[in-house]
Design a protein around this motif. Sequence first.
Motif, mmCIF file in Angstrom:
data_model
loop_
_atom_site.group_PDB
_atom_site.id
_atom_site.type_symbol
_atom_site.label_atom_id
_atom_site.label_comp_id
_atom_site.label_asym_id
_atom_site.label_seq_id
_atom_site.Cartn_x
_atom_site.Cartn_y
_atom_site.Cartn_z
ATOM 1 N N SER A 9 0.827 -1.203 0.000
ATOM 2 C CA SER A 9 0.000 0.000 0.000
ATOM 3 C C SER A 9 0.865 1.258 0.000
ATOM 4 N N ARG A 10 1.882 1.267 0.831
ATOM 5 C CA ARG A 10 2.764 2.436 0.900
ATOM 6 C C ARG A 10 3.520 2.620 -0.419
ATOM 7 N N GLU A 11 4.020 1.518 -0.958
ATOM 8 C CA GLU A 11 4.755 1.597 -2.223
ATOM 9 C C GLU A 11 3.859 2.102 -3.348
ATOM 10 N N LEU A 12 2.628 1.629 -3.379
ATOM 11 C CA LEU A 12 1.685 2.042 -4.414
ATOM 12 C C LEU A 12 1.362 3.530 -4.291
ATOM 13 N N MET A 13 1.136 3.995 -3.073
ATOM 14 C CA MET A 13 0.849 5.417 -2.880
ATOM 15 C C MET A 13 2.038 6.290 -3.282
ATOM 16 N N ARG A 14 3.248 5.819 -3.023
ATOM 17 C CA ARG A 14 4.437 6.587 -3.452
ATOM 18 C C ARG A 14 4.470 6.729 -4.968
ATOM 19 N N GLU A 15 4.098 5.668 -5.677
ATOM 20 C CA GLU A 15 4.072 5.740 -7.139
ATOM 21 C C GLU A 15 3.018 6.739 -7.614
ATOM 22 N N MET A 16 1.884 6.790 -6.934
ATOM 23 C CA MET A 16 0.853 7.763 -7.288
ATOM 24 C C MET A 16 1.338 9.187 -7.053
ATOM 25 N N LEU A 17 2.081 9.380 -5.960
ATOM 26 C CA LEU A 17 2.649 10.699 -5.697
ATOM 27 C C LEU A 17 3.615 11.099 -6.797
ATOM 28 N N ARG A 18 4.371 10.149 -7.290
ATOM 29 C CA ARG A 18 5.327 10.450 -8.360
ATOM 30 C C ARG A 18 4.629 10.900 -9.636
ATOM 31 N N LEU A 19 3.368 10.550 -9.782
ATOM 32 C CA LEU A 19 2.577 11.015 -10.920
ATOM 33 C C LEU A 19 2.069 12.435 -10.712
#
Length: 366
Positions: A134-144
């Motif tokens: 979940s944390r890793e996925l949210m970080r990827e969304m932030l990178r967008l």
Amino acid sequence: MNSSLSALPSSALPSANEPLTQRLPSTLQLKQHLPLNASLSDQVDRHRHAVRAILNGEDPRLLVVVGPCSIHDPQSALEYASRLANLASDVSDQMLLVMRAYIEKPRTTVGWKGLAYDPHLDGSDDMAGGLALSRELMREMLRLGLPIATELLQPMAAGYVDDLLSWVAIGARTTESQIHREMASGLPMPVGFKNGTDGGVGIAADAMRSAAHAHRHFGVDSQGHPAIIQTPGNPDTHLVLRGGHRGPNYDAHSVAQVRAGLAKQSIAPRIMVDCSHANSGKDPLRQPAVFADVLEQRLRGDRSLVGMMLESHLFEGCQALSANLRYGVSITDGCLGWEATEALLRGAAELLPGKSGLNPVISTLS
């Protein structure tokens, strides 16, 4: 009575019905393993400031929290987020789009509890893996470049992702909970409290007043130790109307009653409408009609309507959890498909004034 810890037995066999336990990493450990760099941390701060500005009437844009009912497949969630990031850029003068990244799912009885609980969708309940994913996925969304929203259901899980979030929901079933009100009072981002499942807003109003105050409460520190938590109070709370057992509550008459009720309690009339749940009669394809009605109220001058929420995925509808899942379709509540979502939001952007206060269509013609 001897209350010393030394009075406790030094060893004891667990009883037959004692729950099994398995240790999780502390919130500090997971954040160190999957850190947020300075650039992304600054981005989160900017997004939080933008949400606050909308709530406080300093930014005329519409706040829209949009995305899947819950995330079960990281690949389809990232594809959705990529599309949303492109759309967010196109409509950024009229709306602030926030990615709905829900990793916990409240259940009336039992069922799949969300990505943080059961990331493998097989009942193995690999919560350590679920929190990391979940944390890793949210970080990827932030990178967008997207602001991120979620519902915080389990307070002990909040610390694993709180530094990534720009907006938080407290659900209809937990708005009355003292524990969630205490948690909200210490969160560093705006929090929306949903009205109760009966449709009444009294519980949510009480929650906003409680969360605005400082609290001392039992909790867990970043290293996983029991602790007394002291919170400063959260001034950035607002109401989320989601309907109730008696039907919708997004219509102009209901909103006017809610606005008056908040004013009587000296609560700032900051209202978001959840276009799903009871407001749509649990029919995801009715969400655009709810959105259009609320948008019209706002265009007629109701500035208390600061935002809306949509449940949306790559494809419309929902499906039961099985071994053969369709890609991009919700496994919890039914969602609006991407094409309909994009058309709805682009259409709204043509009607809404931008940051300059000018309607984009009128300004183009002038």
